[in-house]
Structure formats: C-alpha cells, structure tokens
Scaffold this motif. Structure first.
Motif, mmCIF file in Angstrom:
data_model
loop_
_atom_site.group_PDB
_atom_site.id
_atom_site.type_symbol
_atom_site.label_atom_id
_atom_site.label_comp_id
_atom_site.label_asym_id
_atom_site.label_seq_id
_atom_site.Cartn_x
_atom_site.Cartn_y
_atom_site.Cartn_z
ATOM 1 N N SER A 158 -0.921 -7.462 -9.764
ATOM 2 C CA SER A 158 -1.107 -6.471 -8.708
ATOM 3 C C SER A 158 -2.275 -5.559 -9.065
ATOM 4 N N THR A 163 -4.622 -2.835 -7.403
ATOM 5 C CA THR A 163 -4.791 -2.043 -6.191
ATOM 6 C C THR A 163 -6.261 -1.771 -5.962
ATOM 7 N N CYS A 164 -6.567 -1.458 -4.728
ATOM 8 C CA CYS A 164 -7.928 -1.060 -4.414
ATOM 9 C C CYS A 164 -7.878 0.331 -3.816
ATOM 10 N N SER A 171 -4.292 5.887 2.971
ATOM 11 C CA SER A 171 -3.570 6.239 1.751
ATOM 12 C C SER A 171 -2.602 7.385 2.007
ATOM 13 N N SER A 225 4.890 -0.801 -6.005
ATOM 14 C CA SER A 225 3.446 -0.934 -6.255
ATOM 15 C C SER A 225 2.844 -1.679 -5.077
ATOM 16 N N TRP A 226 1.742 -1.151 -4.576
ATOM 17 C CA TRP A 226 1.103 -1.746 -3.397
ATOM 18 C C TRP A 226 0.388 -3.030 -3.772
ATOM 19 N N GLN A 227 0.654 -4.107 -2.993
ATOM 20 C CA GLN A 227 -0.038 -5.373 -3.222
ATOM 21 C C GLN A 227 -1.131 -5.475 -2.183
ATOM 22 N N THR A 228 -2.256 -4.916 -2.494
ATOM 23 C CA THR A 228 -3.282 -4.860 -1.456
ATOM 24 C C THR A 228 -3.934 -6.216 -1.218
#
Lengths: 98, 732
Positions: free
Chosen positions: B506, B508-509, B516, B536-539
């Motif tokens: 994972s 992130t960006c 955001s 957790s963001w899975q961008t």
C-alpha cells in the motif's frame, strides 16, 4: 349314428362298444393306434377289433375308461371289480397299457 | 374263444397260446416283418394296428423279445441300405432333395413301427438295456445312410457349397437346408458337430480370411467396417434360418476373429481413414460401428481407447504449447472447452457413454492441461472475461452450463492453489471496479468451488463479497450522518479486510485537497464506530469520475483511476507541468506514474493530455499540457481502467514465488498432522501420505517435503530415529 369324436371297440364275440375318443385315449395303446402317422386300418374306419378280449371284459374296460376320466376331473369314487374278472382284466390292462 | 365259466380260475383259456408250436415265433415274426416291409413301401393302409400290436405283444410276453428285436434291427438295416443306394444314385442337386425325402419317409415309418412295438419298448428294452426303438431307428439311419462312405462326404460338400453360394450372393433353398440340418441335429449333437459344424467353421474361417484380405487392400476403414458388419449380420441371419442356435456364437466368433481381430491394428491406424481421422471429423456413425464391432473381440475396445488417448494427449499437448494460441488466454480456454465438448459428444453418441472411455478422456485432459503451468491463470482469466462481459444477456441456465464446464476444467488442474491466487486477484479487480456482469453468477461459481474444494478454499472469497456489502451499508451510514456533504464530491469507500483480499503493497499518494479532507472525515466516522481498527488508503486501486471542460468548451465526464485523477486535478492550477513536477506533487511511484501518463497522453481517443515531445514513451524530461483539442464522440470517456491482464514475465515469477511460499506452511501442517497420528513413520511413507493429503490443492514436490521435514526437525517438532536414519518420530 356315429359322431365324429367316438370310436368303436369290438370284442372277440363281436359285441360293439361305442365310446368317446377321450375315454378311449386313457389306454396308451389305443391312443397310439389312433394317432399313428401310418395309414392303418383303424384310423381310417374309426373302429378297433380286439379278437382276444371278451365282451364282458371289454365292457368293464369301457366303464374303467369313464371312471378314470371322472377321477382325473376330481370326482373320487370307487371302482368296483368283481374278483372273477380280475385276472383277465389285468391281462387286458397290460395289453392296453391303461 | 373267451372263457364263459370264470369261477374256476382256470387258465385253460390261454392254453392255445402256449408255445407248443415252435414255429409260433417264426410265424408271428414273419407277420411283423411283412408289416415292416409294407410300412416302408408306403402300404400301411391295409394293415391292422391292433393285430400287429397284439403279435408283438405276444412275442415279448412269450419271451421272444430277443428275436423280435434282432429281427427288427436286421430288417431296418436292410431297408436302409437300399435307401442309401437310391440316394447315392441321385444326381447333382437332387441329392439333397432325395435325402430329405427319404429321411421324412424313414421318420414316419419309424414312428409307426414304434407304435406297434410299443409293448416291447416298454418292457423288454428297459429290462435288457437295449436302445429304444426310436433311437435305434435314428442310429441305424446314421450308420447306414449318413455315414456310408459315399454319402457322407458328398453330403458335407454339398452343404458347404450351398453355404458358399449363398455367401457369394446366390439364393438357395433355405427350407431344404433347414430340414437337412435338423436331421443332423436330430441324429445327435455330436453328429451335427462332427459332420457339419466343424468343417463349416473351418471353411468359413478360410472364406473370411480371404474376404478380409481382399477388402482391407481396397477399402478404407469406414467401408471395411460396414462390410464386416454386413457379413456379421448375414451370418447371424443364416443361423436363425437354418442352423442350430448354438452355432451362432461359434460362427460369429469366426467372423469376428478373421475380419476384425486379425486386422484391428491395421484398421485403427489406417492412413486418412483410421480412428484418428474419424475422431477429427466427428464421424459418429463410423465410430459407433467401430465401437460395436470391436466390442466383440478381446482387446478391441482397449485398442480404440489407447489410440484415442494418445491422440488426445498429442493434440492437447500441441494446444497448450502452441505459442500463438497462448497469446489470448480466453481463446485458449475456449479451445479447451470446445475439444472437451467434441469428445464428450463422440463418447455419448458413438461410444454409448462407455465409462472407460470417459475415464480415458479425463486422464488425457488432466495430463495435458497440467503440461502448461499457466493453465490455472488462464482458466481464471477465462472466468474473469465471462463474468465481466461474456455472460451478458445469457439466460440463467446457460450461465450455469458455462460455469459447470469451467468447473470441469478446474477439476483437471493439479495446482489448484495457483488458480485460487489468480482468481482472488481477478475477483478483487472485478469487485472494486464494479465490473461484474452478474452477482448471481459470481456467487454460483463460489458455491461450486466450495462444493469441490471445501470451505477453506472459498472462505476468503466469500469474505470479499461480505466486505463489499458491508461497505455499502457503511457508506449509507456515513452520508446519513453527514448530510452537509451531499453537495461536494461524492465519496464511495470500500472497506477491505486485509486477510481476505490479495495483498498489495500500500503506497499512498498525495490526494488533492478537496479529496483528502473528505477522506479524513470518513476515517473519523469509521473509527468512531469501529475502534481498534486501522485504515490505510489503497490509492492504487481506486477510480474517479471527473467532469472536464476543454478548450473549445466541450464537456466530458472522464472515468479514470485515482492516480490519474490526482494528475489531472493538478492541471486545475497549472497549464504546463513537467514530469518531475507531477511526480513530486502526487507522490505516485515511478512505474505507475509512467503508465498512467502514457494512457492519458499517448493513447489515441483518450489523449486528454498533450505531451512534448510526442514520443510514445514517457521520459524524465517530458512536459505535459492539457489537450484543448481533445474530442470524443461520447460524453463519458473511460480512460485506462485497471483491467485484469495476462501477467508479464516478472509478475508471473512473483506470483509463482508467492504460491511456493504459501505452500510451505501447508506442507508443514500436513506433515505435523500425519506424524501426530502415526507417531513413527519412515521417509517414503511420509512423502506418500503428504502428497495424498495435499492432492486436492497441489502436487507436492518430494524435495520440498524433505526440506520441510528438515526444518521441522530443527524446530524440534520431529526427530530422527537413532538407529534408522529413515525413520522419523513425532515429538510432543
């Protein structure tokens, strides 16, 4: 008046007995006689001569045929034989295979 | 003649029949002898049965049975000798007719004689154990007529000639044949067998040997089989018409042996028309015929089966190793399914669903599917394709049929865990991009997999579905509790449980500011209801729909990935951006960034960005502008969604490595399980047991198993026996 399904049995002293074929067939000998493929005289004329069997015996024999048919159809009666007839009757029976 | 006075029991009445007269016997016998003559001369009508019967009766009664019997024998023999002479004299074809006629006459005469001699038959013969009259007659006939030297061979050759003529197409007198054959059967089965059947079978064998030689030179396989079938049916018909029933089996064996068994290999491997060609051309009728004919001979079916199996393996191997075909996985799997269908219908239509053939088919498929170790991946891709678009508009039953077929292929796989891995990946992509055509179809397939492999296999997959559903509910809850957000950008979050979904690193960006803020709101909402969890963001897995206005005023709605969205939003504030600026601002990893820029700048029809220089690849020094000249027929434009593709080489290696890693604990678990119950076991047996246990998931490598055992020994789960190095013991 001879009906189709009868036979005439003639004794030694020329007494004639007319009985049904079914009754006569109780005797194996007579049965063979009547159903034999050959052109024997008996089958042609529909009568059988027994020069060695007397009328008395032959009469008893005819009675026996009918009694045998009755017996096989379930009617169980007795067949009475006069003692003086027994020997000749047995010989005839042996001869006729009945 | 008869006695009137019966009361004395005198036997005088019979006195005149006592053998005082020595010539009595002679006289009686001559009467009978005369009668027999007459009978044979068809003159019986003048005779009196009763008289003859009485005479015979008397002879036997008076112990002249012997004379009667021997006289009978002599007379009959004499007559028969004459008869046989007259038969011999018959010319050519009339021979059989004459024989037949005389036989009928004899039978008739015999019966008459037997009737008049009935008494002898009944009494004398059983006593002396002589042959009864009827049988005697048959024996005499046999000895004097059939076995007379001249007649015997002639009879046989005539019979065989007639059979031969019929075989070559002539019509013969079947009634006559039947009578003659029946005569032979009546004379005793040994007569029939010796005098006719045996030579018949020999001659037939020769005939068919010749036939088959002739045919096989000039016919192709299908025609030959037709001819063989024809001949076989002809022979069976012949038996019903005029031969003994017991001969049927024997003659069919002869035909089968000569026409089929002896040429089996040649037929099957015949060029351009043999078994392989029939299979390729779906010649159901010919194949069915071959199956029926070969079934009659030993090893017939196994020959067909072996050839079919090796052929299948051949083409299967070609299929899976042909590089051309492998370029398109969906095509590849479809080809496999087509082959399977083809052979299924061959087996059901031509081979009457024979189980052994079905098994051969299954084992061949299993063999070559596993030759290519990308098969699990391809099958998963096939399913993916179907579930994305292939099943659109297809009725429910057809969907089931297709999924069942896929399951069938799945069963052939040895490395089912590889399939599981790929399937999870593809399913994740499908679910997250919302691209699955039918939820029901997905679930149906999961159920099938569960039935096949057990709960363990599908638990994670089901977890993925559950997550999707839960996320929907969460989103509803989120927006319900934050009504003020309905005006801004809409956020749709899928909350994925880490264990169920394929693990992704994972990274992130940097999301644009509007996004955001929204994301943080969601995070706090979620953690408010689910404390103790970490989000957790899975961008790299998201998508976005953004409305864009281009230079000439054309508006489009763009469907892009999250990364692409980040890049595009940057252009809200700047007209020109260099690669490095983009990289810095978004924080997207290099390879992903390059791909994403490529799909937006270099692909015709989707080039919402302009790149300088106009090369295909992205270089570090490139600069990007918004493409004001962008046009598209459609309002909604889809750019570079994440599609499940065939993996590239490095990706493939990676996946495989992960699979291998996953296998290690499974092997260890299996070893421990086995050792716990067995306590002590030797090396070979462990390998065998472990392989068997893991069979349903993958094929375990013995070396790998050995390594795992070593590792377990190091960790004190097992120990080696001191005396026998090959024996292992479980340590509690």
């Amino acid at each position: 008046m001879k009906r189709k399904d009868t036979v005439k049995l003639i004794s030694a002293d020329e007494m004639e007995f007319v009985i049904d074929k079914d009754a006569a067939m109780v005797s194996q000998t007579i049965r063979n006689m009547l159903t034999s493929p050959g052109g024997f005289a008996e089958t042609e004329l529909g009568e059988v001569t027994f020069p060695e069997i007397s009328a008395v015996i032959l009469e008893k024999i005819c009675q026996y045929f009918y009694w045998a048919l009755q017996y096989s159809r379930g009617k169980e009666t007795e067949f009475h034989i006069e003692p003086e007839l027994t020997l000749e009757l047995m010989m005839a029976a042996n001869y006729l295979h009945a | 003649m008869s006695n009137q006075k019966k009361r004395n029991f005198q036997i005088e009445a019979f006195k005149h029949r006592v053998v005082v007269d020595p010539k009595y016997a002679e006289k009686t016998w001559s009467i009978l002898e005369h009668a027999i003559h007459e009978i044979y001369n068809h003159n019986a009508s003048g005779l009196s049965f009763e008289e003859l019967y009485r005479n015979a009766y008397n002879m036997v009664l008076h112990k002249f049975g012997e004379k009667l019997y021997s006289g009978l024998v002599a007379t009959m023999t004499a007559h028969l000798k004459e008869i046989s002479k007259s038969i011999e004299a018959a010319q050519g074809d009339l021979f059989l007719e004459e024989l037949n006629r005389k036989w009928n006459d004899h039978n008739k005469a015999l019966q008459m004689i037997r009737d008049i001699l009935m008494y002898m038959d009944r009494t004398y013969i059983p006593n002396t154990h002589k042959t009864p009259v009827h049988e005697l007659g048959l024996n005499l006939w046999r000895d004097n007529v059939i076995h007379s030297s001249k007649i015997q061979s002639r009879l046989l050759s005539m019979l065989l000639e007639l059979v031969h003529r019929e075989r070559t197409g002539e019509v013969i007198d079947r009634g006559l044949m039947r009578n003659i054959i029946k005569m032979l059967m009546d004379l005793g089965s040994s007569v029939y067998q010796e005098d006719f059947e045996k030579p018949f079978l020999e001659v037939s064998a020769e005939f068919y040997m010749g036939e088959s030689q002739k045919f096989i030179e000039c016919c192709d396989c299908g025609d030959y089989l037709k001819k063989a079938e024809l001949r076989l049916n002809e022979e069976i018909e012949r038996v019903t018409h005029y031969l003994d029933v017991k001969s049927e089996v024997k003659i069919t064996n002869v035909v089968e042996k000569e026409m089929i068994a002896n040429h089996m290999m040649r037929l099957v491997h015949m060029e351009n028309s043999g078994l392989v060609n029939m299979l390729l051309d779906d010649k159901y009728e010919d194949l069915g015929r071959m199956y029926n004919l070969f079934r009659r001979v030993p090893n017939g079916l196994s020959t067909i089966r072996d050839v079919m199996t090796s052929h299948l393996r051949e083409i299967g191997k070609q299929l899976v190793t042909d590089a051309e075909k492998l370029k398109d996985p969906v095509e590849f799997v479809q080809r496999l399914l087509d082959e399977k269908d083809k052979y299924d219908s061959i087996i059901s239509q031509a081979f009457s669903n024979d189980k052994t053939f079905q098994n051969a088919l299954n084992s061949s498929f299993e063999y070559f599917i596993n030759l290519n170790n990308r098969s699990p991946e391809f099958i998963s891709l096939f399913v993916d394709d179907k579930l994305r678009k292939g099943l659109k508009g297809v009725s429910e039953e057809d969907v089931e049929i297709i999924l069942d077929k896929v399951m069938m292929l799945f069963r052939y796989l040895q490395e089912k865990d590889v399939f599981e891995k790929y399937y999870k990946q593809h399913l994740a992509k499908r679910l997250l991009s919302g691209k699955t055509v039918s939820d029901d179809a997905e679930r149906s397939l999961i159920v099938k997999l569960k039935t096949e492999c057990g709960y363990q296999f599908t638990s994670k997959l089901e977890g993925m579905f559950t997550d999707m559903k839960t996320s929907q509910d969460t989103m509803q809850g989120f927006y319900a509790s934050h009504p003020e957000l309905t005006d801004g950008p809409t956020l749709v979050v899928q909350v994925l449980t880490t264990g169920s979904w394929p693990t992704q690193p994972s990274i992130t960006c940097n999301l644009p500011a509007e996004m955001s803020a929204l994301c943080e709101k969601f995070r706090s909402y979620y953690l408010g209801t689910h404390t103790g969890r970490r989000l957790s963001w899975q961008t790299n897995m998201g998508t976005a729909d953004i409305k864009a206005t281009f230079g000439k005023g054309q508006k489009h709605e763009l469907n892009v990935s999250t990364y692409q969205m980040c890049v595009l939003i940057l252009f809200n504030n700047a007209d020109r951006l260099s690669y490095k600026e983009v990289e810095q601002a978004t924080g997207i990893p290099a390879s992903d960034l390059k791909r994403c820029l490529q799909s937006m700048a270099c692909v015709k029809g989707k080039n919402v960005l302009r790149k300088e220089p106009m090369s295909k690849d992205i270089g570090e020094d490139d600069a990007f502008f918004v493409n004001d000249k962008f046009t598209s027929k459609f309002y909604k434009v889809k750019i570079g969604t994440v599609v499940a593709q065939k993996e590239s080489e490095p990706e493939k290696q990676e996946t495989r490595q992960r699979v291998e890693e996953d296998r290690k604990p499974q092997i260890e678990a299996a070893i421990v399980r086995i050792m716990k119950s067995r306590r002590v076991l030797d090396h070979n047996n462990i390998i065998a047991e472990v392989t068997k246990q893991l069979q349903s998931r993958f094929l375990a490598n013995p070396t790998e198993i050995k390594k795992r055992i070593e590792s377990l020994i190091e960790r004190d789960f097992l120990e080696r026996d001191n005396n026998d190095r090959k024996l292992y013991r479980y340590l509690a």
